[in-house]
Design a protein around this motif. Structure first.
Motif, PDB file in Angstrom:
ATOM      1  N   THR A 112    -110.164   8.140 -52.974  1.00 17.37           N
ATOM      2  CA  THR A 112    -109.845   7.550 -54.276  1.00 17.37           C
ATOM      3  C   THR A 112    -108.555   8.129 -54.828  1.00 17.37           C
ATOM      4  O   THR A 112    -107.710   7.409 -55.378  1.00 17.37           O
ATOM      5  CB  THR A 112    -111.004   7.803 -55.267  1.00 17.37           C
ATOM      6  OG1 THR A 112    -112.206   7.266 -54.735  1.00 17.37           O
ATOM      7  CG2 THR A 112    -110.705   7.183 -56.618  1.00 17.37           C
ATOM      8  N   GLU A 139    -105.215   5.852 -55.671  1.00 17.35           N
ATOM      9  CA  GLU A 139    -104.624   5.808 -57.012  1.00 17.35           C
ATOM     10  C   GLU A 139    -103.193   6.340 -56.994  1.00 17.35           C
ATOM     11  O   GLU A 139    -102.313   5.831 -57.694  1.00 17.35           O
ATOM     12  CB  GLU A 139    -105.481   6.626 -57.976  1.00 17.35           C
ATOM     13  CG  GLU A 139    -106.851   6.023 -58.245  1.00 17.35           C
ATOM     14  CD  GLU A 139    -107.695   6.898 -59.154  1.00 17.35           C
ATOM     15  OE1 GLU A 139    -107.257   8.055 -59.423  1.00 17.35           O
ATOM     16  OE2 GLU A 139    -108.776   6.455 -59.576  1.00 17.35           O
ATOM     17  N   GLU A 148    -100.885   3.677 -55.502  1.00 17.68           N
ATOM     18  CA  GLU A 148    -100.740   2.565 -56.443  1.00 17.68           C
ATOM     19  C   GLU A 148     -99.794   2.936 -57.584  1.00 17.68           C
ATOM     20  O   GLU A 148     -98.931   2.145 -57.988  1.00 17.68           O
ATOM     21  CB  GLU A 148    -102.115   2.177 -57.001  1.00 17.68           C
ATOM     22  CG  GLU A 148    -102.076   0.983 -57.951  1.00 17.68           C
ATOM     23  CD  GLU A 148    -103.464   0.624 -58.462  1.00 17.68           C
ATOM     24  OE1 GLU A 148    -103.550  -0.216 -59.373  1.00 17.68           O
ATOM     25  OE2 GLU A 148    -104.451   1.210 -57.966  1.00 17.68           O
ATOM     26  N   HIS A 151    -101.920  15.580 -58.674  1.00 17.84           N
ATOM     27  CA  HIS A 151    -101.160  14.364 -58.976  1.00 17.84           C
ATOM     28  C   HIS A 151     -99.685  14.675 -59.147  1.00 17.84           C
ATOM     29  O   HIS A 151     -98.816  13.962 -58.626  1.00 17.84           O
ATOM     30  CB  HIS A 151    -101.713  13.712 -60.254  1.00 17.84           C
ATOM     31  CG  HIS A 151    -102.777  12.681 -59.992  1.00 17.84           C
ATOM     32  ND1 HIS A 151    -102.520  11.532 -59.285  1.00 17.84           N
ATOM     33  CD2 HIS A 151    -104.093  12.633 -60.339  1.00 17.84           C
ATOM     34  CE1 HIS A 151    -103.638  10.805 -59.200  1.00 17.84           C
ATOM     35  NE2 HIS A 151    -104.605  11.454 -59.834  1.00 17.84           N
TER      36      HIS A 151
END
Length: 349
Positions: free
Chosen positions: A250, A254, A257, A288
């Motif tokens: 996941t 993400e 994207e 991130h």
């Protein structure tokens, strides 16, 4: 060379004059003759002899030993005793005054010359060493003062730099927080526009397209602000890793994207996650930020049609960029490493 200057202290005037002639015959300079210790001390207020020839038995209240003790305490000039006394008690008193030498009467002229030369030579060396030591001490003090001044200036500079860093950090944090609220409002508005565009309207496609652009721009700015906040927290030493369970498929989906939405580069992104478990424990925001920075830099500097490869290891993150086709028409062997061996938070429990 300057001749050796001598003061003679002898209670017998005739003996003193004989000694004077003997010394002058050897080019010594007699700068004074005294018959008492008191006279010798008076002479030393204005004269600076190289050596004093001292008899022990003197006229006046001071004998030669007491006079030498005073000379040692006040001036430090070397003293050579010339005396007819050679008994043990007298020698013990003489030794206590640290004389340059002790010559018994009747003296041998050659022996006297040798004693004078050795005593004066030793005294001059001691004086030279003392001057050198004082000069060295002054230089050390001057250098210490200079170093203290430099250290004080350095401390002031470091303090000013720290103040500027603190000010910069505060500005970054304030600006970042200040932008967060309007960006949230803009993002909410763009989402409302997208929702309204779902209704049948001839301009609905344009609404959706413009809303997507707004949302993309807001996300880009939001990522930049997150990076600024991360730097600000790091500068303030308030950055803390908050470990939590992350589902890697996941997370990667993400991430890709978000990166593709933020960049319009015609570059292929390849992800290698074979050595990463399905779940890991790490700081989600830092993950991130790290991966987004690596991919963004790789995309920015990759040629159109190139390949960006993101390798996620158990203890390492690396991002490599290379051209798909070289000048010769075959795959290019050239590659640029944007983060080779980048140390990330431990990605396995």
């Amino acid at each position: 060379m300057k001749p050796i200057q001598i003061i003679i202290t002898e209670d017998d005037f005739v003996s003193a004059m004989v000694l004077k002639k003997v010394l002058q015959a050897s080019s010594y300079e007699i700068i004074g003759i005294a018959t008492t210790g008191e006279q010798t001390l008076d002479m030393l207020t204005t004269k600076r002899p190289d050596v004093i020839l001292m008899d022990i038995t003197l006229g006046g209240e001071l004998d030669g030993i007491t006079t030498t003790e005073i000379i040692n305490a006040r001036y430090g000039f070397p003293v050579i005793y010339i005396s007819g006394h050679s008994d043990h008690a007298t020698l013990e008193k003489v030794v206590g005054t640290n004389p340059g030498a002790y010559v018994t009467k009747p003296y041998d002229e050659r022996e006297l010359y040798m004693v004078i030369e050795l005593t004066v030579s030793r005294y001059r060396r001691e004086q030279d060493m003392q001057r050198y030591s004082q000069e060295l001490e002054e230089k050390v003090k001057a250098r210490t003062r200079a170093l203290d001044k430099v250290n004080a200036e350095l401390k002031q500079a470091l303090a000013r730099e720290q103040e500027l860093n603190d000010l910069k950090t505060k500005i970054v944090l304030n600006v970042s927080h200040g932008f967060k609220t309007p960006l949230t409002s803009i993002l909410s508005s763009s989402q409302l526009i997208s929702k309204y565009a779902e209704f049948d309207h001839e301009l609905a496609p344009k609404f959706q397209r413009h809303a997507a652009r707004i949302e993309k721009a807001v996300q880009n700015l939001n990522n930049m602000l997150n990076g600024m906040l991360l730097i600000g927290k790091s500068d303030e030493k308030k950055l803390q890793a908050l470990r939590q369970q992350i589902h890697m498929p996941t997370f990667i989906s993400e991430l890709l994207e978000m990166v593709k939405l933020a960049h319009n580069f015609q570059v292929q992104i390849s992800v290698n996650q074979q050595h990463v478990p399905e779940f890991i424990y790490s700081d989600l925001d830092l993950m991130h930020q790290i991966c987004d920075n690596l991919l963004s830099n790789a995309l920015k500097y990759s040629p159109e049609g190139g390949i960006v490869k993101l390798d996620l290891g158990e203890r390492e993150i690396a991002c490599l960029s290379r051209s798909r086709i070289g000048e010769s028409g075959s795959p290019s062997a050239s590659r640029t490493s944007f983060s080779n061996g980048f140390s990330a938070p431990r990605m396995s429990d």
